[in-house]
Scaffold this active site. Structure first.
Site, PDB file in Angstrom:
ATOM      1  N   CYS A 159       0.822  -1.208   0.000  1.00  0.00           N
ATOM      2  CA  CYS A 159       0.000   0.000   0.000  1.00  0.00           C
ATOM      3  C   CYS A 159       0.859   1.263   0.000  1.00  0.00           C
ATOM      4  CB  CYS A 159      -0.881   0.046   1.247  1.00  0.00           C
ATOM      5  SG  CYS A 159      -1.927  -1.372   1.412  1.00  0.00           S
ATOM      6  N   ASP A 172       2.621   2.394   2.508  1.00  0.00           N
ATOM      7  CA  ASP A 172       2.852   2.878   3.863  1.00  0.00           C
ATOM      8  C   ASP A 172       3.131   1.699   4.766  1.00  0.00           C
ATOM      9  OD1 ASP A 172       2.507   5.558   3.532  1.00  0.00           O
ATOM     10  OD2 ASP A 172       0.398   5.555   4.084  1.00  0.00           O
ATOM     11  N   CYS A 184       4.664   8.884   3.846  1.00  0.00           N
ATOM     12  CA  CYS A 184       4.684  10.296   3.484  1.00  0.00           C
ATOM     13  C   CYS A 184       5.088  11.136   4.701  1.00  0.00           C
ATOM     14  CB  CYS A 184       3.303  10.691   3.014  1.00  0.00           C
ATOM     15  SG  CYS A 184       2.077  10.365   4.282  1.00  0.00           S
ATOM     16  N   CYS A 219      -2.565   7.939   8.687  1.00  0.00           N
ATOM     17  CA  CYS A 219      -1.167   7.804   9.143  1.00  0.00           C
ATOM     18  C   CYS A 219      -1.127   7.659  10.666  1.00  0.00           C
ATOM     19  CB  CYS A 219      -0.343   9.020   8.720  1.00  0.00           C
ATOM     20  SG  CYS A 219      -0.204   9.167   6.944  1.00  0.00           S
TER      21      CYS A 219
END
Ligand code: FES
Length: 275
Positions: free
Chosen positions: A35, A37, A61, A105
């Site tokens: 994915c 992440d 990110c 996140c």
């Protein structure tokens, strides 16, 4: 370009506690490389049982880096019991704010923490088995995960689901399915809030449907099962089968799983009894 708070920018540009703790007491992974992440969190405890070192490694990110960095800062000095109370909202609050599209996140941080604490307590790796049907194939998010987060956080739009899970933020093909899950939840809630008078026959059918769709899959995972025995007004009589018959915690299952699900979907008046 996302709008970040000064604190997010600071943690992104000067991330704290990057790397992996040597011989960690807890080691957890969340997210998936597929994915884009992923986060690994490791920590060590001092003699008093407080986290004295916490480090992270992430592929992600700016928000993922800032969330992970913030989480390690929040962990240091805490006991395990204090650490496990940290929520993704605490991480966001620590950073000031995160763009809505980046809330996931902070969720990844919370999941890595759960995995690391699980590893500390059991010595094992938390195996997040795929539970349910994968709805978002871009990010591997299942219907159960969507339903869980929608109910827990009271989310009502596909956009909100995307913020928490990333589902829908790739090709977008899963969005209609996400919307139909949300619609089903909304209809269930509406029914609860404003229950139309139900005939006994309708009630029995709904009870059977809930048992089939929501209760059995949970029991069958551990080799158990149950069948509906009788319904008398709001009293529902069920008969455990398989592993549930001899399970020492079947009375807990009866209340926490069967009765809770039926109360949510059918009526708060439901009382479940085993025969
Ligand atoms: S399948 Fe969900 S974004 Fe592509």
């Amino acid at each position: 370009m996302w709008e970040y708070t000064d604190k997010v920018n600071d943690h992104f540009k000067n991330p704290r506690n990057v790397g992996a703790v040597e011989n960690p007491d807890g080691d957890g992974l969340a997210g998936s490389l597929a994915c884009g992440d992923a986060l690994r969190l490791t920590f060590k405890l001092d003699e008093e049982g407080r986290i004295c070192e916490a480090k992270f490694q992430t592929f992600g990110c700016a928000s993922a880096i800032a969330s992970s960095s913030a989480l390690t800062e929040m962990l240091i000095g805490k006991t395990i019991e204090e650490a496990e109370k940290i929520t993704n909202r605490d991480i966001i609050n620590y950073l000031g704010e995160l763009p809505k599209q980046k809330v996931h996140c902070s969720v990844m941080g919370r999941e890595a923490l759960e995995a690391a604490i699980y590893n500390y307590r059991t010595g094992k790796t938390l195996d997040r088995k795929i539970d349910g049907d994968v709805i978002c194939h871009c990010f591997g998010v299942t219907d159960k995960e969507i339903e869980k987060v929608a109910r827990e956080k009271n989310l009502t739009t596909a956009q909100e689901i995307e913020e928490y899970t990333k589902a829908g933020s790739g090709c977008g093909q899963c969005v209609p399915e996400i919307e139909s899950i949300l619609q089903r939840i909304a209809e269930e809630k509406k029914k609860q809030a404003d229950p139309a008078p139900m005939t006994q026959l309708q009630k029995i059918r709904l009870i059977e449907e809930v048992i089939d769709r929501q209760v059995r899959p949970i029991l069958r995972r551990d080799g158990g099962d149950l069948e509906l025995h009788d319904v008398d007004g709001n009293r529902v009589f069920v008969k455990f089968q398989g592993a549930c018959v001899s399970c020492p915690v079947s009375s807990v299952t009866l209340k926490d799983v069967v009765e809770t699900q039926l109360r949510e979907a059918v009526s708060q008046e439901i009382v479940v009894e085993a025969v």
